[in-house]
Enzyme design. Structure first.
Site, PDB file in Angstrom:
ATOM      1  N   ASN A   9       0.807  -1.046   0.015  1.00  0.00           N
ATOM      2  CA  ASN A   9       0.119  -0.043   0.065  1.00  0.00           C
ATOM      3  C   ASN A   9       0.903   1.139  -0.033  1.00  0.00           C
ATOM      4  O   ASN A   9       1.411   1.710   0.964  1.00  0.00           O
ATOM      5  CB  ASN A   9      -0.840  -0.114   1.510  1.00  0.00           C
ATOM      6  CG  ASN A   9      -1.881   1.179   1.551  1.00  0.00           C
ATOM      7  OD1 ASN A   9      -1.970   2.060   0.502  1.00  0.00           O
ATOM      8  ND2 ASN A   9      -2.223   1.424   2.567  1.00  0.00           N
ATOM      9  N   LYS A  11       0.355   4.344  -0.376  1.00  0.00           N
ATOM     10  CA  LYS A  11      -0.478   5.511   0.258  1.00  0.00           C
ATOM     11  C   LYS A  11      -0.082   6.570  -0.455  1.00  0.00           C
ATOM     12  O   LYS A  11      -0.150   6.696  -1.773  1.00  0.00           O
ATOM     13  CB  LYS A  11       0.185   5.768   1.558  1.00  0.00           C
ATOM     14  CG  LYS A  11      -0.032   4.433   2.430  1.00  0.00           C
ATOM     15  CD  LYS A  11       0.056   4.646   4.091  1.00  0.00           C
ATOM     16  CE  LYS A  11       0.015   3.369   4.739  1.00  0.00           C
ATOM     17  NZ  LYS A  11      -0.047   3.531   6.234  1.00  0.00           N
ATOM     18  N   HIS A  94      -9.409   1.210   4.623  1.00  0.00           N
ATOM     19  CA  HIS A  94      -8.304   1.303   5.287  1.00  0.00           C
ATOM     20  C   HIS A  94      -8.614   2.067   6.473  1.00  0.00           C
ATOM     21  O   HIS A  94      -9.599   3.256   6.174  1.00  0.00           O
ATOM     22  CB  HIS A  94      -7.290   1.984   4.358  1.00  0.00           C
ATOM     23  CG  HIS A  94      -5.766   1.900   5.207  1.00  0.00           C
ATOM     24  ND1 HIS A  94      -5.514   2.831   5.993  1.00  0.00           N
ATOM     25  CD2 HIS A  94      -4.929   1.115   4.778  1.00  0.00           C
ATOM     26  CE1 HIS A  94      -4.207   2.331   6.421  1.00  0.00           C
ATOM     27  NE2 HIS A  94      -3.844   1.667   5.583  1.00  0.00           N
ATOM     28  N   GLU A  96      -6.958   4.672   7.540  1.00  0.00           N
ATOM     29  CA  GLU A  96      -6.915   6.133   7.324  1.00  0.00           C
ATOM     30  C   GLU A  96      -8.094   6.792   6.670  1.00  0.00           C
ATOM     31  O   GLU A  96      -8.395   7.943   6.749  1.00  0.00           O
ATOM     32  CB  GLU A  96      -5.572   6.256   6.513  1.00  0.00           C
ATOM     33  CG  GLU A  96      -4.296   5.978   7.401  1.00  0.00           C
ATOM     34  CD  GLU A  96      -3.100   5.511   6.657  1.00  0.00           C
ATOM     35  OE1 GLU A  96      -3.004   5.601   5.350  1.00  0.00           O
ATOM     36  OE2 GLU A  96      -2.184   4.888   7.269  1.00  0.00           O
ATOM     37  N   GLU A 166      -5.913  -5.214  10.327  1.00  0.00           N
ATOM     38  CA  GLU A 166      -4.922  -4.091  10.514  1.00  0.00           C
ATOM     39  C   GLU A 166      -5.072  -3.342  11.751  1.00  0.00           C
ATOM     40  O   GLU A 166      -6.051  -2.419  11.917  1.00  0.00           O
ATOM     41  CB  GLU A 166      -4.724  -3.050   9.383  1.00  0.00           C
ATOM     42  CG  GLU A 166      -4.595  -3.652   8.036  1.00  0.00           C
ATOM     43  CD  GLU A 166      -3.891  -2.371   7.153  1.00  0.00           C
ATOM     44  OE1 GLU A 166      -2.808  -2.789   6.791  1.00  0.00           O
ATOM     45  OE2 GLU A 166      -4.451  -1.555   6.934  1.00  0.00           O
ATOM     46  N   GLY A 172       2.046   2.032  10.707  1.00  0.00           N
ATOM     47  CA  GLY A 172       2.974   3.169  10.889  1.00  0.00           C
ATOM     48  C   GLY A 172       3.688   3.410  12.166  1.00  0.00           C
ATOM     49  O   GLY A 172       4.277   4.578  12.051  1.00  0.00           O
ATOM     50  N   SER A 212       3.198  -2.503  10.459  1.00  0.00           N
ATOM     51  CA  SER A 212       4.376  -2.345  10.908  1.00  0.00           C
ATOM     52  C   SER A 212       5.132  -4.016  10.536  1.00  0.00           C
ATOM     53  O   SER A 212       5.984  -4.335  11.012  1.00  0.00           O
ATOM     54  CB  SER A 212       4.805  -2.107  12.271  1.00  0.00           C
ATOM     55  OG  SER A 212       4.295  -0.580  12.399  1.00  0.00           O
TER      56      SER A 212
HETATM   57  C1  PEP Z   1      -0.824   0.289   6.099  1.00  0.00           C
HETATM   58  O1  PEP Z   1      -1.180   1.340   6.059  1.00  0.00           O
HETATM   59  O2  PEP Z   1      -1.813  -0.616   5.314  1.00  0.00           O
HETATM   60  C2  PEP Z   1       0.125  -0.417   6.678  1.00  0.00           C
HETATM   61  C3  PEP Z   1       0.095  -1.602   7.034  1.00  0.00           C
HETATM   62  O3  PEP Z   1       1.001   0.573   7.085  1.00  0.00           O
HETATM   63  P1  PEP Z   1       2.561   0.027   7.726  1.00  0.00           P
HETATM   64  O4  PEP Z   1       2.971  -1.303   7.092  1.00  0.00           O
HETATM   65  O5  PEP Z   1       3.389   1.349   7.500  1.00  0.00           O
HETATM   66  O6  PEP Z   1       2.470   0.107   9.213  1.00  0.00           O
END
Ligand code: PEP
Length: 249
Positions: A9, A11, A94, A96, A166, A172, A212
């Site tokens: 992803n 972003k 997601h 976000e 998630e 993040g 992460s």
């Molecule tokens: C995400 O935004 O889907 C995600 C898993 O981000 P990160 O791997 O940076 O935590």
């Protein structure tokens, strides 16, 4: 059949030129390699049409789609438009999008229907925030997200969905769920699916972990029986960081 999947992803990162270079480099790195998972990159909308012709073994996805078919919705991008670029996947729900753009379970339900109607595979994200984890309500939160957005689908349509768990507190932040926490939630999600759609649907649905995930923890996370891969944010922005995650299977 359940598939192993590693999806990036990106972003809101990378200019078109940078994105093209990254996609080409990743495809080059995978050429001639046997990997034990499907590899997907989910790019900003404006990259899709340019990147599509560069990918041979990598699947392409968007990170969002509109909850309307077409018309006077300035700035929106429809599922049909995404499909017309050659993309096959779309991330929906997601955290976000839920947190910063007010996307509710009801809105996400419409997005899923439009994605499916246009032949796109939704990568549907679910997950609790830290306060919910700390109060022990994570299962109830995730169950509600799934039920309210997905459980009016037919069993055939549900079979086209990829789920991504998630935990918001892990996205993040550098704070990964432990392997045991991921397995526990993924098993709960599979049970929730089984209660609604039966054993076969539960067995067949791919459930990715996101938050992460990196080269150092991917193998342990993916070794869990109910973790079928990862949705990768930060570590999907370079071949050096993303490839070892793909190869963790
Ligand atoms: C995400 O935004 O889907 C995600 C898993 O981000 P990160 O791997 O940076 O935590």
């Amino acid at each position: 059949m359940r598939k192993n999947i590693v999806a990036g992803n990106w972003k809101m990162n990378n200019s078109l030129q940078e994105g093209l270079t990254l996609a080409k480099d990743l495809q080059k790195a995978l050429n001639g390699k046997t990997v034990n998972c499907d590899v997907i990159v989910c790019t900003p909308f404006i990259h899709l049409a340019s990147i599509a012709p560069e990918l041979t073994s990598i699947g392409l996805g968007a990170q969002n789609c509109a909850d309307k078919v077409s018309g006077a919705y300035t700035g929106e991008v429809s599922a049909a438009m995404i499909a017309s670029t050659g993309a096959k996947y779309v991330i929906i729900g997601h955290s976000e999008r839920r947190a910063y753009y007010g996307e509710t379970n009801a809105i996400l339900k419409e997005k899923v229907l439009l994605a499916l109607a246009n032949g796109l595979t939704p990568i549907f994200c679910i997950g609790e925030v830290l306060a919910e984890r700390e109060s022990g309500s994570q299962n109830a939160v995730v169950e509600k997200q799934i039920r309210e957005s997905l459980f009016d689908l037919s069993v055939a349509d549900f079979g086209k969905i990829v789920l991504a768990y998630e935990p918001v507190w892990a996205i993040g932040t550098g704070k990964t769920a432990t392997s045991a926490q991921a397995q526990e939630m993924h098993a709960f999600i599979r049970k929730t699916v089984e209660a609604k759609y039966g054993k076969q649907a539960a067995e067949d649905v791919s459930i990715l972990y996101g938050g992460s995930c990196n080269a150092g923890n991917a193998a342990e996370l993916f070794a869990n029986p109910d973790v079928d891969g990862g949705l990768i944010g930060g570590a999907s922005l370079s071949v050096e960081k993303f490839l070892p995650i793909v190869e963790a299977f």
